[in-house]
Design a protein around this motif. Structure first.
Motif, short mmCIF file in Angstrom:
data_model
loop_
_atom_site.label_atom_id
_atom_site.label_comp_id
_atom_site.label_asym_id
_atom_site.label_seq_id
_atom_site.Cartn_x
_atom_site.Cartn_y
_atom_site.Cartn_z
N LEU A 22 -67.39 23.45 -3.37
CA LEU A 22 -67.74 24.35 -4.47
C LEU A 22 -69.22 24.20 -4.83
CD1 LEU A 22 -64.58 23.87 -6.77
CD2 LEU A 22 -65.12 25.85 -5.34
N ARG A 26 -63.14 19.41 -1.69
CA ARG A 26 -63.07 20.70 -2.37
C ARG A 26 -64.22 20.84 -3.38
NH1 ARG A 26 -58.36 24.33 -3.81
NH2 ARG A 26 -58.64 25.08 -5.92
N LYS A 55 -72.86 27.57 3.65
CA LYS A 55 -71.51 27.76 4.16
C LYS A 55 -70.90 26.38 4.38
CE LYS A 55 -72.33 32.19 6.46
NZ LYS A 55 -71.46 33.06 5.61
N ALA A 96 -71.34 25.82 -2.06
CA ALA A 96 -71.33 27.28 -2.15
C ALA A 96 -72.31 27.76 -3.21
CB ALA A 96 -69.92 27.78 -2.48
N HIS A 118 -59.96 20.75 -14.79
CA HIS A 118 -60.10 20.95 -13.34
C HIS A 118 -58.76 20.67 -12.68
CE1 HIS A 118 -64.60 20.82 -13.42
NE2 HIS A 118 -64.34 20.17 -14.54
N LEU A 119 -58.30 21.60 -11.88
CA LEU A 119 -57.08 21.38 -11.10
C LEU A 119 -57.44 21.55 -9.62
CD1 LEU A 119 -54.57 23.36 -13.35
CD2 LEU A 119 -54.80 20.87 -13.17
N TYR A 120 -56.76 20.74 -8.78
CA TYR A 120 -57.20 20.64 -7.39
C TYR A 120 -56.45 21.54 -6.41
CZ TYR A 120 -59.19 16.36 -9.43
OH TYR A 120 -59.85 15.47 -10.22
N GLY A 121 -55.50 22.33 -6.94
CA GLY A 121 -54.82 23.25 -6.04
C GLY A 121 -53.82 22.58 -5.11
N ASP A 159 -59.23 25.94 1.04
CA ASP A 159 -59.16 27.19 0.27
C ASP A 159 -60.53 27.66 -0.24
OD1 ASP A 159 -56.47 27.41 0.60
OD2 ASP A 159 -55.93 26.66 -1.39
N VAL A 160 -61.53 26.79 -0.21
CA VAL A 160 -62.84 27.18 -0.74
C VAL A 160 -63.93 27.04 0.33
CG1 VAL A 160 -62.23 26.68 -3.12
CG2 VAL A 160 -63.21 24.86 -1.72
N ALA A 161 -63.52 26.97 1.59
CA ALA A 161 -64.48 26.79 2.68
C ALA A 161 -64.52 28.03 3.57
CB ALA A 161 -64.08 25.57 3.52
N ALA A 162 -65.70 28.33 4.08
CA ALA A 162 -65.85 29.49 4.96
C ALA A 162 -65.11 29.27 6.28
CB ALA A 162 -67.34 29.75 5.23
#
Lengths: 372, 372
Positions: free
Chosen positions: A29, A25, A37, A32, A346-349, A51-54
């Motif tokens: 980030l 993750r 991509k 990006a 920072h939180l990792y979701g 959640d943060v990848a195309a």
């Protein structure tokens, strides 16, 4: 199928990341931010990096068709997770440029192979013996003494896959608990401190290391990282970086790696360094770099695997840095941490805060301390 | 449908972002860092923010069904783009907590309404007149003189939707070029410098401003931002922040906003401040905060709209900061910028580098300068 040997990847290209946890993750980030991509490959549909990848692929590491399709869709592929089958890395390498190489993974994902490799470079590790049978374990204990640590050769992390063997322990029963997987017995190292070197090497051989950091573990999990490492003298720090460089060069490594070391008391009051473990990827002990250094380890990993110039590893504004892991329900402190002046949360979701699970971290930049 | 009035959003919740450009992309990156999921709504299937969001909706801003479904899927909704129909904000507000409010958008998306609002607070703007007809334009030019600037009341940015009217220009022809959309004529302001204040306000009324920055435009597009603003004295800087606070409070604003101001020569060698424009969102002149401040404007926007404590706006390590926009093919300099020690490169992942298009930016932290 993409070109198999691009010298340099351009912004707009696709970076493949194998593994979907918080390391992936944070690499995503950083990628990006450079206009890349990202395509993440991981077996778990609930992977935080998705959640943060195309794009993402949910498939087992053994699915060669999915691996090939993934690699074909990427301009360069890297890892956030090294415990994948060798066949996985081999398939990926047939379809894309893979950095670090399958050979670097192969060397570092097996504790025995890794220790043989490190000792072969003339760099000390803890004493160790390969162990598969009770007889081999008895012989190893006779040679290395107790306490010693029995570890699985593969798939260990955060204290998983390891057990101490102390005076009076039933060694055979402990070995039986590992269900016959190949193991290694490591002699106990009475260390002064644990440090690590996070460093990067580019395809052109360029090398850049962050300052060594001091690490404190609790329950076998990293709890706190401090930079500069309190009490570490400059010569020992430089020696640690030399070790990381020698390892990176011997592996013809491309990407970010971390070398964990013990500083142990040497003869005549001097200290010496012993390599504990190599991680062929960005590393928890490098999380401080996101705010604490001019280039984060995640940005540095992207630069290295894309064949871009390595970034400046100097500390931000000369500040000292502390990184505290948020394990399990420690992440429930998020409202207080958001309210703490200057704390970088920072939180990792991750949906579920299981005990021992890394949920986030917090970084603090503080005025440099005098010798700790 | 989600709760319509959460006091505080928790990590793991979904932040909706209306608009899919680089501002949305950078808000999404900041939100991910706090463990939030992001859902981006934008009409363009090629929106840069989609690549870093857990979910996205491609639909026109007029599609009330899509808007309602989007808002229902979000715990809180914010904007990176204010030029949406008022009906859009109204529909969203029926289905989710929307921050900033529809009223703040309504006030700031129309130059005439905005200027009336600012003057109503006793804060000066450039002199202006509403203009729809050639007769109104003649009267306005007679009152304000030439040069003056004719602007559309809505949908203007980066110099789009505006034309200077100088001595000898055919004013009626210039007005005709705007095809009958409502306009505003602004008197020319001979400014000493352009500054902006980026600030945040929380739902509890907490307010935090970054230091005012100095902005240089080229071809009506922001080219360079510097903090501290060279030549800006402390009293004028404090007055600029007071203006931003008064505007935020009068709008009962929640989120990050930017107030662009001109510093103009006043009586007896003093200077005075004139508000040029309000942006109800994160702003290009706040991009320096990502590395240059303890909390980036993007993280601050997330904190504000989630109802979390506002972060520290102090500059990192007391360094001075320069932010340079990369417009059009200036982004082709990326290899050199990656190789520049200490330069922080950001690229927005846009496929095509059209002239005038913002492709990225680079931030440099430098030792504080003496009075510039």
């Amino acid at each position: 199928m993409t070109l198999s040997t691009p010298q340099q990847v351009r912004p707009g290209a696709t970076l493949g990341i194998v593994g979907g946890g918080q390391l992936g993750r944070m690499i995503a980030l950083a990628a990006a931010n450079y206009g890349l991509k990202v395509h993440v490959y991981a077996p778990d549909a609930d992977s935080p990096a998705f959640d943060v990848a195309a794009a993402h692929t949910v498939a087992p590491y053994e699915d060669e068709t999915a691996l090939a399709a993934f690699a074909d869709a990427c301009d360069v592929v890297t890892y956030e997770f090294e415990n994948i089958p060798h066949a996985t890395a081999a398939v990926l390498s047939e379809h894309a440029t893979v950095r670090p190489s399958a050979r670097a993974l192969l060397t570092t994902q097996d504790r025995l192979v890794e220790k043989d490799f490190v000792n072969g470079l003339g760099i000390p590790t803890a004493p160790y013996r390969a162990v598969e049978t009770a007889a081999e374990l008895d012989a190893a204990l006779a040679a290395l003494g107790r306490p010693a640590i029995l570890k699985t050769r593969r798939f260990g992390y955060d204290g998983k896959g390891q057990r101490s063997i102390r005076a009076g322990d039933d060694a055979a029963a402990i070995l039986a608990g590992f269900n016959g997987v190949p193991c290694i017995l490591e002699g106990f190292v009475p260390f002064l401190r644990e440090i690590s070197v996070v460093a990067a090497r580019g395809p052109d051989g360029a090398f850049a290391a962050y300052e060594p950091c001091a690490n404190e573990h609790r329950d076998h999990i990293l709890a706190l990282t401090r930079v500069p490492a309190p009490g570490l003298d400059a010569a020992t720090g430089a020696a640690a970086i030399d070790i990381a460089r020698a390892i990176a060069e011997a592996l013809d490594y491309v990407g970010v790696l971390a070398v964990e070391l013990f500083e142990v008391e040497g003869p005549a009051g001097a200290s010496r360094l012993v390599v504990n473990e190599i991680a062929p990827r960005v590393h928890n002990s490098g999380h401080w770099t996101t705010e604490g250094a001019l280039t984060s380890q995640f940005a540095q990993a992207v630069r290295a695997v894309c064949g871009w110039p390595l970034g400046d590893t100097a500390r931000t504004g000369g500040m000292a840095v502390e990184m505290e892991n948020l394990i399990g329900d420690a992440a429930d402190r998020w409202p207080a941490l958001l309210g703490e002046p200057g704390a970088h949360l920072h939180l990792y979701g991750k949906a579920e805060a299981r005990p021992g699970r890394k949920m986030g971290h917090v970084t603090r930049l503080v005025p440099p301390q005098t010798e700790g």
